[in-house]
Write an enzyme that holds these catalytic residues in place. Structure first.
Site, PDB file in Angstrom:
ATOM      1  N   TYR A   3      -1.129  -1.235  10.512  1.00 31.39           N
ATOM      2  CA  TYR A   3      -1.355  -1.517   9.087  1.00 31.39           C
ATOM      3  C   TYR A   3      -0.171  -1.001   8.266  1.00 31.39           C
ATOM      4  CZ  TYR A   3      -3.614  -1.203   4.494  1.00 31.39           C
ATOM      5  OH  TYR A   3      -3.933  -1.322   3.167  1.00 31.39           O
ATOM      6  N   SER A  53       0.865  -1.187   0.000  1.00 27.22           N
ATOM      7  CA  SER A  53       0.000   0.000   0.000  1.00 27.22           C
ATOM      8  C   SER A  53       0.893   1.224   0.000  1.00 27.22           C
ATOM      9  CB  SER A  53      -0.873   0.018   1.266  1.00 27.22           C
ATOM     10  OG  SER A  53      -1.420   1.318   1.466  1.00 27.22           O
TER      11      SER A  53
HETATM   12  N1  LIG Z   1      -8.964  -1.040  -1.079  1.00 27.81           N
HETATM   13  C1  LIG Z   1      -7.948  -0.203  -0.974  1.00 27.81           C
HETATM   14  O1  LIG Z   1      -8.096   1.024  -1.110  1.00 27.81           O
HETATM   15  C2  LIG Z   1      -6.580  -0.707  -0.682  1.00 27.81           C
HETATM   16  C3  LIG Z   1      -6.341  -2.040  -0.360  1.00 27.81           C
HETATM   17  N2  LIG Z   1      -5.054  -2.443  -0.137  1.00 27.81           N
HETATM   18  C4  LIG Z   1      -4.755  -3.837   0.167  1.00 27.81           C
HETATM   19  O2  LIG Z   1      -5.347  -4.669  -0.822  1.00 27.81           O
HETATM   20  C5  LIG Z   1      -5.676  -5.941  -0.253  1.00 27.81           C
HETATM   21  C6  LIG Z   1      -7.134  -6.259  -0.538  1.00 27.81           C
HETATM   22  O3  LIG Z   1      -7.896  -5.213   0.000  1.00 27.81           O
HETATM   23  P1  LIG Z   1      -9.449  -5.049  -0.378  1.00 27.81           P
HETATM   24  O4  LIG Z   1      -9.783  -5.845  -1.580  1.00 27.81           O
HETATM   25  O5  LIG Z   1      -9.737  -3.602  -0.344  1.00 27.81           O
HETATM   26  O6  LIG Z   1     -10.106  -5.737   0.919  1.00 27.81           O
HETATM   27  P2  LIG Z   1     -11.510  -6.470   1.098  1.00 27.81           P
HETATM   28  O7  LIG Z   1     -11.794  -6.445   2.557  1.00 27.81           O
HETATM   29  O8  LIG Z   1     -12.492  -5.925   0.140  1.00 27.81           O
HETATM   30  O9  LIG Z   1     -11.190  -8.000   0.690  1.00 27.81           O
HETATM   31  C7  LIG Z   1     -10.267  -8.684   1.463  1.00 27.81           C
HETATM   32  C8  LIG Z   1     -10.282 -10.131   1.034  1.00 27.81           C
HETATM   33  O10 LIG Z   1      -9.355 -10.844   1.853  1.00 27.81           O
HETATM   34  C9  LIG Z   1     -10.026 -11.906   2.507  1.00 27.81           C
HETATM   35  N3  LIG Z   1      -9.464 -12.141   3.835  1.00 27.81           N
HETATM   36  C10 LIG Z   1      -9.359 -11.236   4.845  1.00 27.81           C
HETATM   37  N4  LIG Z   1      -8.827 -11.834   5.927  1.00 27.81           N
HETATM   38  C11 LIG Z   1      -8.610 -13.150   5.588  1.00 27.81           C
HETATM   39  C12 LIG Z   1      -8.115 -14.284   6.282  1.00 27.81           C
HETATM   40  N5  LIG Z   1      -7.722 -14.223   7.539  1.00 27.81           N
HETATM   41  N6  LIG Z   1      -8.030 -15.454   5.609  1.00 27.81           N
HETATM   42  C13 LIG Z   1      -8.427 -15.547   4.315  1.00 27.81           C
HETATM   43  N7  LIG Z   1      -8.897 -14.506   3.596  1.00 27.81           N
HETATM   44  C14 LIG Z   1      -9.003 -13.325   4.245  1.00 27.81           C
HETATM   45  C15 LIG Z   1     -11.492 -11.463   2.578  1.00 27.81           C
HETATM   46  O11 LIG Z   1     -12.362 -12.558   2.659  1.00 27.81           O
HETATM   47  P3  LIG Z   1     -12.939 -13.143   4.053  1.00 27.81           P
HETATM   48  O12 LIG Z   1     -13.097 -11.984   5.003  1.00 27.81           O
HETATM   49  O13 LIG Z   1     -14.253 -13.759   3.623  1.00 27.81           O
HETATM   50  O14 LIG Z   1     -11.927 -14.145   4.515  1.00 27.81           O
HETATM   51  C16 LIG Z   1     -11.642 -10.773   1.229  1.00 27.81           C
HETATM   52  O15 LIG Z   1     -11.875 -11.735   0.219  1.00 27.81           O
HETATM   53  C17 LIG Z   1      -5.348  -5.817   1.235  1.00 27.81           C
HETATM   54  O16 LIG Z   1      -4.064  -6.367   1.467  1.00 27.81           O
HETATM   55  C18 LIG Z   1      -5.313  -4.311   1.467  1.00 27.81           C
HETATM   56  O17 LIG Z   1      -4.467  -3.961   2.541  1.00 27.81           O
HETATM   57  C19 LIG Z   1      -3.976  -1.582  -0.217  1.00 27.81           C
HETATM   58  C20 LIG Z   1      -4.181  -0.268  -0.513  1.00 27.81           C
HETATM   59  C21 LIG Z   1      -5.492   0.269  -0.757  1.00 27.81           C
HETATM   60  C1  LIG Z   2      -4.443   3.235   1.164  1.00 26.61           C
HETATM   61  C2  LIG Z   2      -4.647   2.386   2.389  1.00 26.61           C
HETATM   62  O1  LIG Z   2      -4.094   1.144   2.216  1.00 26.61           O
HETATM   63  C3  LIG Z   2      -6.109   2.376   2.687  1.00 26.61           C
HETATM   64  O2  LIG Z   2      -6.259   2.915   3.989  1.00 26.61           O
HETATM   65  C4  LIG Z   2      -7.274   2.278   4.640  1.00 26.61           C
HETATM   66  O3  LIG Z   2      -7.833   2.649   5.640  1.00 26.61           O
HETATM   67  C5  LIG Z   2      -7.600   1.041   4.029  1.00 26.61           C
HETATM   68  O4  LIG Z   2      -7.166   0.084   4.949  1.00 26.61           O
HETATM   69  C6  LIG Z   2      -6.850   1.053   2.714  1.00 26.61           C
HETATM   70  O5  LIG Z   2      -6.032  -0.091   2.673  1.00 26.61           O
END
Ligand SMILES: NC(=O)C1=CN([C@@H]2O[C@H](COP(=O)(O)OP(=O)(O)OC[C@H]3O[C@@H](n4cnc5c(N)ncnc54)[C@H](OP(=O)(O)O)[C@@H]3O)[C@@H](O)[C@H]2O)C=CC1
Ligand SMILES: C[C@H](O)[C@@H]1OC(=O)[C@H](O)[C@@H]1O
Length: 256
Positions: free
Chosen positions: A159, A146
């Site tokens: 985080y 991120s």
């Molecule tokens: N959206 C954004 O703006 C940003 C996101 N990111 C990163 O991108 C990645 C995805 O984020 P995003 O798609 O937004 O998140 P979401 O919460 O939309 O999706 C997260 C996914 O990960 C799964 N997950 C979470 N915890 C577990 C676990 N313990 N075991 C297995 N699966 C798990 C969830 O499924 P379930 O809960 O059903 O297990 C879900 O499918 C993350 O690493 C986040 O930090 C980075 C920067 C910005």
């Molecule tokens: C950009 C960051 O990763 C963003 O900040 C948050 O609060 C969410 O967790 C997204 O990952």
């Protein structure tokens, strides 16, 4: 011929957190690029929805309802894939979460949950996939960091620490595994509208703050991220190693 292939035809990719959000988009994008996809999350119904999209594209989906913070379940995924002679050519460590506490309020449980989900799980999957890729003569490992791992955000110190650690883990794994034909890279997104961020982005004043520090004046759309993810998984990135590609509308270079 100079143009390397961006196709993933004949490859198998494993994407964690592929039940929704960025992980689902990457899994579907990889299928559209020709790959079979192993999809992992804790919610079977989400996985089945993702698999439906993959099947419509015409490639295979292998579903694993598992908790990436449970080492036994991670090991079981790879044991099952081995028994079915499924080789993971591409690993995307995407599963992640956030608890946006102020530093003085962070509990030990919050620390453990965020660290285990975002960082430890990525290392466990990388170890399992890396040992197999070494035997196979190469592979691609991509971990979702991120911009929070590069600049200070107000979204939580734990985080941010996991995302910064991912950037460094990427470099160290590239250093050790480049000799085996394994490319280890990371993607650093800025805000993308997913279930993780939906509530935050619905707050107009918060969104205004985001756009004020984003040169492109918009949050990311999922195709903006899938393109770079396909690139890093493809032959086109065969000489890219240890890098973090920020997909952020220019946010990480924003100065004044
Ligand atoms: N959206 C954004 O703006 C940003 C996101 N990111 C990163 O991108 C990645 C995805 O984020 P995003 O798609 O937004 O998140 P979401 O919460 O939309 O999706 C997260 C996914 O990960 C799964 N997950 C979470 N915890 C577990 C676990 N313990 N075991 C297995 N699966 C798990 C969830 O499924 P379930 O809960 O059903 O297990 C879900 O499918 C993350 O690493 C986040 O930090 C980075 C920067 C910005
Ligand atoms: C950009 C960051 O990763 C963003 O900040 C948050 O609060 C969410 O967790 C997204 O990952």
């Amino acid at each position: 011929m100079y143009l390397p292939s961006f196709s993933l035809k004949g490859k198998t990719a494993l994407v964690t957190g592929a039940g929704r959000g960025i992980g689902r988009a990457i899994a579907i994008g990889y299928a559209e690029a020709g790959a079979d996809v192993v999809i992992v999350s804790r919610t079977q119904s989400d996985l089945e929805e993702t698999a439906e999209f993959i099947h419509r594209v015409g490639t295979k989906a292998y579903l694993f309802e598992a908790d990436v913070t449970n080492k036994g379940q991670v090991e079981e995924i790879f044991e099952t894939l081995d028994s079915e002679h499924v080789t993971v050519d591409i690993l995307v460590n995407n599963a992640g979460m956030n608890i946006r506490s102020r530093a003085l309020d962070v509990s030990d449980e919050e620390w453990e949950t965020i660290m285990n989900t975002n960082l430890r799980s990525a290392f466990w999957f990388s170890q399992k996939a890396g040992e197999r890729m070494k035997e196979a003569g190469g592979g691609k490992i991509i971990t979702i960091s991120s911009v929070a791992g590069h600049v200070a955000l107000r979204t939580g110190v734990v985080y941010a620490s996991t995302k910064a650690a991912i950037i460094q883990m990427t470099k160290n794994l590239a250093l050790e595994w480049g000799q085996y034909g394994i490319n280890v890279n990371s993607i650093g997104p800025w805000y993308f509208k997913t279930p993780l961020t939906e509530k935050l982005l619905a707050d107009q004043s918060y969104l205004d703050d985001i756009l004020a520090v984003t040169p492109q004046k918009r949050v990311g759309e999922l195709p903006d991220l899938v393109g770079p993810a396909v690139f890093l998984a493809s032959e086109a990135a065969n000489y890219v190693n240890g890098q973090t590609l920020f997909v952020d509308g220019g946010m990480s270079i924003q100065g004044f």
